[in-house]
Design an enzyme around this catalytic site. Structure first.
Site, PDB file in Angstrom:
ATOM      1  N   LYS A 178       3.581  77.924 100.727  1.00 51.39           N
ATOM      2  CA  LYS A 178       4.905  77.627 100.157  1.00 51.39           C
ATOM      3  C   LYS A 178       5.333  78.879  99.419  1.00 51.39           C
ATOM      4  CE  LYS A 178       7.248  76.278  97.083  1.00 51.39           C
ATOM      5  NZ  LYS A 178       8.271  77.236  96.634  1.00 51.39           N
ATOM      6  N   GLU A 254      -3.728  82.412  89.489  1.00 52.58           N
ATOM      7  CA  GLU A 254      -3.395  83.727  88.932  1.00 52.58           C
ATOM      8  C   GLU A 254      -2.049  83.547  88.246  1.00 52.58           C
ATOM      9  OE1 GLU A 254      -3.765  86.157  92.484  1.00 52.58           O
ATOM     10  OE2 GLU A 254      -5.919  86.332  92.189  1.00 52.58           O
ATOM     11  N   CYS A 288       2.995  90.817  87.332  1.00 50.58           N
ATOM     12  CA  CYS A 288       2.241  90.070  86.314  1.00 50.58           C
ATOM     13  C   CYS A 288       1.428  91.006  85.429  1.00 50.58           C
ATOM     14  CB  CYS A 288       1.320  89.072  86.996  1.00 50.58           C
ATOM     15  SG  CYS A 288       0.248  89.853  88.213  1.00 50.58           S
ATOM     16  N   GLU A 390       5.835  85.796  77.670  1.00 50.36           N
ATOM     17  CA  GLU A 390       6.045  86.654  78.830  1.00 50.36           C
ATOM     18  C   GLU A 390       7.546  86.720  79.148  1.00 50.36           C
ATOM     19  OE1 GLU A 390       5.034  85.168  82.793  1.00 50.36           O
ATOM     20  OE2 GLU A 390       4.045  87.071  83.205  1.00 50.36           O
TER      21      GLU A 390
HETATM   22  P1  NAD Z   1       6.811  79.956  89.247  1.00 50.50           P
HETATM   23  O1  NAD Z   1       5.585  79.361  88.662  1.00 50.50           O
HETATM   24  O2  NAD Z   1       8.126  79.483  88.775  1.00 50.50           O
HETATM   25  O3  NAD Z   1       6.825  79.708  90.841  1.00 50.50           O
HETATM   26  C1  NAD Z   1       5.746  80.118  91.644  1.00 50.50           C
HETATM   27  C2  NAD Z   1       5.705  79.227  92.875  1.00 50.50           C
HETATM   28  O4  NAD Z   1       5.389  77.900  92.486  1.00 50.50           O
HETATM   29  C3  NAD Z   1       7.025  79.150  93.623  1.00 50.50           C
HETATM   30  O5  NAD Z   1       6.756  79.109  95.003  1.00 50.50           O
HETATM   31  C4  NAD Z   1       7.602  77.835  93.134  1.00 50.50           C
HETATM   32  O6  NAD Z   1       8.514  77.244  94.005  1.00 50.50           O
HETATM   33  C5  NAD Z   1       6.351  76.995  93.001  1.00 50.50           C
HETATM   34  N1  NAD Z   1       6.441  75.873  92.057  1.00 50.50           N
HETATM   35  C6  NAD Z   1       7.180  75.782  90.929  1.00 50.50           C
HETATM   36  N2  NAD Z   1       6.958  74.592  90.331  1.00 50.50           N
HETATM   37  C7  NAD Z   1       6.048  73.925  91.085  1.00 50.50           C
HETATM   38  C8  NAD Z   1       5.413  72.646  90.979  1.00 50.50           C
HETATM   39  N3  NAD Z   1       5.652  71.828  89.976  1.00 50.50           N
HETATM   40  N4  NAD Z   1       4.528  72.299  91.944  1.00 50.50           N
HETATM   41  C9  NAD Z   1       4.251  73.128  92.960  1.00 50.50           C
HETATM   42  N5  NAD Z   1       4.822  74.337  93.123  1.00 50.50           N
HETATM   43  C10 NAD Z   1       5.705  74.738  92.192  1.00 50.50           C
HETATM   44  O7  NAD Z   1       6.661  81.519  89.105  1.00 50.50           O
HETATM   45  P2  NAD Z   1       7.717  82.647  89.533  1.00 50.50           P
HETATM   46  O8  NAD Z   1       8.849  82.631  88.573  1.00 50.50           O
HETATM   47  O9  NAD Z   1       7.992  82.527  90.983  1.00 50.50           O
HETATM   48  O10 NAD Z   1       6.843  83.982  89.337  1.00 50.50           O
HETATM   49  C11 NAD Z   1       6.721  84.668  88.138  1.00 50.50           C
HETATM   50  C12 NAD Z   1       5.431  84.292  87.450  1.00 50.50           C
HETATM   51  O11 NAD Z   1       4.317  84.574  88.290  1.00 50.50           O
HETATM   52  C13 NAD Z   1       5.187  85.086  86.186  1.00 50.50           C
HETATM   53  O12 NAD Z   1       4.700  84.230  85.186  1.00 50.50           O
HETATM   54  C14 NAD Z   1       4.107  86.074  86.593  1.00 50.50           C
HETATM   55  O13 NAD Z   1       3.318  86.580  85.542  1.00 50.50           O
HETATM   56  C15 NAD Z   1       3.314  85.257  87.536  1.00 50.50           C
HETATM   57  N6  NAD Z   1       2.490  86.106  88.410  1.00 50.50           N
HETATM   58  C16 NAD Z   1       1.137  86.165  88.209  1.00 50.50           C
HETATM   59  C17 NAD Z   1       0.354  87.007  89.004  1.00 50.50           C
HETATM   60  C18 NAD Z   1      -1.149  87.110  88.810  1.00 50.50           C
HETATM   61  O14 NAD Z   1      -1.804  87.628  89.704  1.00 50.50           O
HETATM   62  N7  NAD Z   1      -1.699  86.659  87.697  1.00 50.50           N
HETATM   63  C19 NAD Z   1       0.963  87.767  89.994  1.00 50.50           C
HETATM   64  C20 NAD Z   1       2.345  87.688  90.151  1.00 50.50           C
HETATM   65  C21 NAD Z   1       3.105  86.853  89.361  1.00 50.50           C
END
Ligand code: NAD
Length: 486
Positions: A178, A254, A288, A390
């Site tokens: 997804k 992550e 991230c 963040e």
């Molecule tokens: P997000 O958590 O909003 O979304 C990530 C994914 O999860 C998307 O595909 C989204 O549609 C899905 N999602 C959202 N709510 C959900 C739910 N309730 N159930 C299932 N799936 C759901 O994150 P974002 O805004 O897309 O990305 C930014 C975040 O990602 C930042 O916090 C960043 O630090 C983090 N990030 C972490 C790493 C790492 O390796 N630690 C790497 C990249 C980004």
């Protein structure tokens, strides 16, 4: 010009969704694609397709054949390199060189690296002496986890997707991925590439949509999935844990970060400033691992401030393919509103804005894009929200410190624990301070330098588990121990 329709990809075939939503280009607000949102029926079809693949030919495919196929996927990624770059840039607006050198190049590397890992993975075995004489032989067979849900964010879409899909497939799993609603294109294109490489239908499925009440939630709540690997925000991780809790499925997370850089007065100043510029501003701060807190030893504080401000002023915002552009927009208007709210909050919390702080005027062509100025602050402390939460934008706050001990305390004073960077020319201090950082990855005199065999992940709010090399192997497999009395 309306963009193309992007479909869900299930068992190798495009499936329309229950509705289509617009994917908007963050550079200028134009339409990239109409994306078909998967309802519960499409998610169910994808999980069932993955299960059928596991129960069929894919489940009987040996390591050697999987390794060969993974290397072929890497070759096909390289053959379709430009198509993937175009897809990634249309969705994210990031500068072309970044998409080429980081995102798409790493996608091919991910497949090769995990092919090597499984090719070289051995079997745990123990010969056991029995009390009454004789022996027993134990050996553990690593079996795939099963149907793995792969949920990824928008910041490095293909890189983060393949970082999970490659080891999952290498270990013999089938996946339902997804991608983020903001970056649906490269994951869809990867379905074509998988087919070109000979990956059987149903091994790699794509469902599009959002999180709550959409594809993300339907997938994590589906009884047919055997584990979830997720990259994204910490609070989404928490929602996913709740979704899988009733059926006790394993998760690998992550999550977010609030990463520190610690700059000592014995550092190589020019190299440190170059490194900080990368770690604060790469991908418009939407990595991230990006640095949002810069602790600087007092004696060189003014030099670091003025050097970093100069470099921030030298960043060039503009279209991804324009000459010399270093910095793209934020991913969406919604994300820009969030980052802007932090820019406002910083002022309320008493920050001095050294550079940036607002929305740039890049002319009428880009007026509908999600642009924001690279921004640096002083005058805030660890008690302020801008140093605790963040932001995920091109911004950092600089804070002075006096002693090494104080620097370690300040850097570790966070609920997150993803990454840190230490800048010093003192070798003893480098080891001492790096080892005291309460993070998953501590860099010294560099940032975001990765050997894909090494553990990647975070502590605290930054995640659960580690991926990379054998760490991924352990998540994507489950052992059966066989004990034979000899
Ligand atoms: P997000 O958590 O909003 O979304 C990530 C994914 O999860 C998307 O595909 C989204 O549609 C899905 N999602 C959202 N709510 C959900 C739910 N309730 N159930 C299932 N799936 C759901 O994150 P974002 O805004 O897309 O990305 C930014 C975040 O990602 C930042 O916090 C960043 O630090 C983090 N990030 C972490 C790493 C790492 O390796 N630690 C790497 C990249 C980004």
């Amino acid at each position: 010009m309306p963009g193309p329709d992007l479909y869900n990809m299930v068992a190798g075939a495009p499936l329309p969704g229950r509705a289509a939503f617009d994917k908007i280009n963050p550079v200028d607000g134009t339409l990239v694609a109409k994306v078909h949102e998967a309802g519960p029926d499409v998610v169910d079809a994808a999980v069932q397709a993955a299960r059928r693949a596991l129960d069929g030919h894919w489940g009987r495919t040996g390591v050697g054949e999987r390794v060969r196929l993974l290397r072929k996927v890497a070759d096909r990624i390289e053959a379709r390199f430009d198509d993937l770059v175009v897809a990634e840039v249309a969705d994210t607006g990031k500068p072309l060189p970044l998409a080429r050198e980081l995102d798409v190049a790493r996608a091919a590397m991910n497949f090769r690296s995990f092919a090597d890992t499984v090719a070289g993975a051995g079997v745990d075995s123990y010969l056991m002496d029995l009390a009454g004489g004789g022996q027993a032989l134990n050996y553990a067979v690593a079996k795939p986890l099963g149907v793995v849900a792969v949920i990824v964010p928008w910041n490095l879409p293909l890189l983060l997707l393949t970082w999970k899909v490659a080891p999952a497939l290498a270990c013999g799993n089938a996946v339902v991925v997804k991608p983020s609603e903001e970056t649906p294109s490269s994951a869809t294109l990867l379905a074509e590439i998988m087919a070109e490489a000979g990956i059987p239908d149903g091994v790699y499925n794509v469902v599009h949509g959002f999180g709550p009440d959409s594809a993300g939630e339907y997938l994590t709540a589906h009884p047919g999935i055997d584990g979830v690997t997720f990259t994204g925000e910490s609070r989404t991780g928490s929602a996913i844990m709740r979704a899988v809790a009733p059926r006790v499925r394993p998760v690998s997370f992550e999550l977010g970060g609030k990463n520190a850089a610690v700059v000592f007065d014995d550092c190589d100043l020019e190299a440190t400033l170059d490194g900080l510029t990368r770690s604060v501003f790469m991908n418009s701060g939407q990595v991230c691992l990006c640095t949002e807190r810069v602790y600087v030893q007092r004696g060189i504080f003014d030099d670091v401030v003025s050097g970093l401000v100069d470099r921030a002023k030298g960043l060039k915002l503009g279209r991804p393919d324009a000459e010399g552009v270093t910095t793209g927009p934020l991913i969406s208007q919604e994300h820009r509103r969030k980052v802007q709210a932090y820019y406002d909050l910083a002022l309320d919390e008493g920050a001095e804005v050294l550079v940036g702080g607002g929305v740039p005027d890049l002319g009428p062509e880009l007026a509908n894009g999600s642009w924001i100025e690279p921004t640096l602050w002083t005058g805030v402390t660890n008690a302020d929200r801008v140093l605790r939460e963040e932001i995920f934008g091109p911004t950092a706050a600089l804070v002075p410190f006096d002693s090494e001990e104080e620097a370690v305390t300040l850097a570790n004073d966070t609920d997150y624990g993803l990454a840190a960077a230490v800048w010093t020319s003192n070798l003893e201090r480098a080891h001492r301070v790096a080892q005291q950082m309460r993070v998953g990855m501590a860099w010294v005199n560099t940032w975001y330098l990765r050997d894909l065999r090494s553990p990647f992940g975070g502590m605290g709010l930054s995640g659960i588990g580690r991926e990379g090399g054998m760490h991924s192997f352990h998540f994507y497999t489950q052992p059966t121990n066989v004990c034979i009395k000899l």
